[in-house]
Design an enzyme around this catalytic site. Structure first.
Site, short mmCIF file in Angstrom:
data_model
loop_
_atom_site.label_atom_id
_atom_site.label_comp_id
_atom_site.label_asym_id
_atom_site.label_seq_id
_atom_site.Cartn_x
_atom_site.Cartn_y
_atom_site.Cartn_z
N HIS A 177 -58.86 -23.07 -35.68
CA HIS A 177 -59.83 -23.23 -36.47
C HIS A 177 -60.36 -24.61 -36.75
O HIS A 177 -60.31 -25.17 -37.76
CB HIS A 177 -59.13 -22.77 -37.83
N HIS A 211 -58.25 -12.47 -43.96
CA HIS A 211 -58.94 -12.66 -45.03
C HIS A 211 -60.31 -12.20 -44.84
O HIS A 211 -60.83 -12.12 -43.48
CB HIS A 211 -58.76 -13.96 -45.73
N HIS A 221 -54.97 -19.57 -49.52
CA HIS A 221 -56.45 -20.02 -49.17
C HIS A 221 -57.07 -19.66 -50.29
O HIS A 221 -56.52 -19.28 -51.45
CB HIS A 221 -56.69 -18.92 -48.05
N ASP A 253 -66.36 -15.96 -40.95
CA ASP A 253 -66.05 -16.25 -39.64
C ASP A 253 -64.66 -15.52 -39.07
O ASP A 253 -64.35 -15.93 -38.06
CB ASP A 253 -65.85 -17.83 -39.61
N HIS A 254 -64.16 -14.52 -39.87
CA HIS A 254 -62.95 -13.96 -39.69
C HIS A 254 -63.31 -12.34 -39.42
O HIS A 254 -62.19 -11.75 -38.77
CB HIS A 254 -61.71 -14.27 -40.49
N HIS A 288 -63.51 -13.88 -45.29
CA HIS A 288 -64.49 -14.86 -45.00
C HIS A 288 -65.31 -14.37 -43.73
O HIS A 288 -64.71 -13.93 -42.73
CB HIS A 288 -63.98 -16.42 -44.76
#
Length: 308
Positions: A268, A61, A139, A65-66, A63
Site C-alpha cells: 500500500h 474495508h 483504520h 482502492d480495496h 474504501h
C-alpha cells in the site's frame, strides 16, 4: 503442500503505472483465496496467470482502492460461465454496501454470491486443514485484517524405532501415525507416542489491509511466516500516517518484530514514492532483522513449512 502468495496490487489509494491498487492472491493445494480487490484486479489475475477459480474473497474495508475491482471481477467470472459459488467476507456493518456494489450495474451474477460479515476474533472461513481468522485493525472506517492459519501437522514417524519395537512394515505404521496403538503378535502394545514425534506447526500469513500499528496484529497468531502490512509512508510522512490511519514502513517492522514474523512484505505504498522503495526497505530493516521487502506487482512468494 504448496502455499503461494501472488502480490496482484501493491499501491496505495492512487495507482501508478507500475502498481495496481490492493489485492493479494493466495493459492494453497488447489484452493484459491483473494484478499481485497482494487480496481483492475481481474486484469492483474490475467496478467500474472492466477486464474479465476477463487472460492473466497476477504475484504478488509470498503474504501475504493480495496473493492472497486469486485464488479469487474464478478463480470469476468460470469463471462467465463462460472457456476461455483463465491463467498465474500466483509467487516460487520458493511454487508448492505457491499451487496450494492456487487449489483451496481443492475445485474446479478449467474452464480451464487454469499456475503458474510465478520469481526474481531471470528473465523471467517474454516477449511479442512486451516482457517482464516478476522482480527481488529485501526483504520478510519470499519475494517478488519485476516490471518490464514494452518492446523498443526502430525509429528514425524520414526520408522527405525518402530521396527526396533517389532512393528511389521505395513499398515500398522499408518495406524500408529494416525494416533492409534498397535498390538503385536506377542501381545505387546506399541503406542503412538513411542514412535511419533511432537506435532509440528503449520504455516501462517497475516494480512492487515490499511491500518495504524495495532496490537491485534501482534496477537492474532504466534510467529507468523509472513506478515503483509500497510506501509503507506516512510519516516518523512510519519505524522501523515497517523492522521490518515495508516502505517510507516518502520512501524510495520516494529509490529512484525513483536509478532515474531519470519518475513515482512510492505504494501500500500503511497504514489508520492513512485518507483522509489529504498527508504521503505532500509527503514524497515533497521528494526526487523529478518527479511523485509517491498514486493512489485506480480511477485510471487512460496511459504515453506517452518521445519522444511
Amino acid at each position: 503442500m504448496p502455499l503461494r502468495v501472488t502480490f496482484l496490487g501493491t499501491a496505495g489509494a492512487i495507482p501508478t503505472t507500475e502498481r495496481n491498487p490492493s489485492s493479494v492472491f493466495v493459492a494453497r493445494e488447489g484452493e484459491e483465496l483473494l484478499f481485497d480487490a482494487g480496481e483492475g484486479t481481474q486484469r492483474q489475475m490475467m496478467r500474472f496467470g492466477t486464474g479465476f477459480s477463487v472460492s473466497q474473497l476477504f475484504v478488509t474495508h470498503l474504501h475504493g482502492d480495496h473493492v472497486l475491482g469486485i464488479p469487474g471481477l464478478l463480470q469476468t467470472m460470469d463471462f467465463n460461465d462460472r457456476e461455483e459459488p463465491l463467498s465474500i467476507h466483509t467487516p460487520h456493518g458493511t454487508r448492505r454496501q457491499l451487496k450494492s456494489l456487487v449489483t451496481t450495474l443492475g445485474n446479478r451474477p449467474s452464480f451464487p454470491v454469499r456475503i458474510d460479515e465478520v469481526g474481531d476474533g471470528d473465523v471467517a472461513y474454516r477449511a479442512e486443514e486451516y482457517e482464516v481468522r478476522a482480527f481488529e485493525t485501526d483504520h478510519d472506517t470499519r475494517s478488519v485484517g485476516y490471518a490464514l492459519v494452518e492446523d498443526e501437522r502430525k509429528g514425524r514417524f520414526d520408522r527405525e524405532r518402530a521396527e526396533e519395537l517389532g512393528v511389521p512394515v505395513g499398515p500398522e505404521f499408518s495406524t500408529l501415525h494416525e494416533g492409534d496403538p498397535v498390538e503385536l503378535e506377542d501381545g505387546t502394545v506399541v503406542r503412538p507416542e513411542q514412535v511419533v514425534g511432537d506435532p509440528r506447526p503449520g504455516r501462517s500469513i497475516v494480512y492487515t489491509g490499511d491500518t495504524r500499528p495495532s496490537e491485534a496484529t501482534v496477537d492474532v497468531v504466534d510467529d507468523p511466516d509472513l506478515v503483509i502490512h500497510d506501509a503507506t509512508f516512510a519516516d518523512d510522512r510519519a505524522d501523515r500516517a497517523t492522521a490518515t490511519a495508516h502505517s510507516t514502513a518502520r512501524q510495520a517492522a516494529e509490529i512484525a518484530t513483536r509478532a515474531g514474523a519470519d518475513r515482512l512484505a510492505l504494501l500500500h505504498l503511497s504514489s508520492r514514492y513512485a518507483g522509489y522503495t529504498a527508504d521503505h526497505e532500509r527503514q524497515a530493516r533497521e528494526v526487523f532483522e529478518s527479511a523485509a521487502f517491498v514486493p512489485d506487482d506480480g511477485d510471487q512468494l512460496e511459504i515453506p513449512y517452518p521445519d522444511g
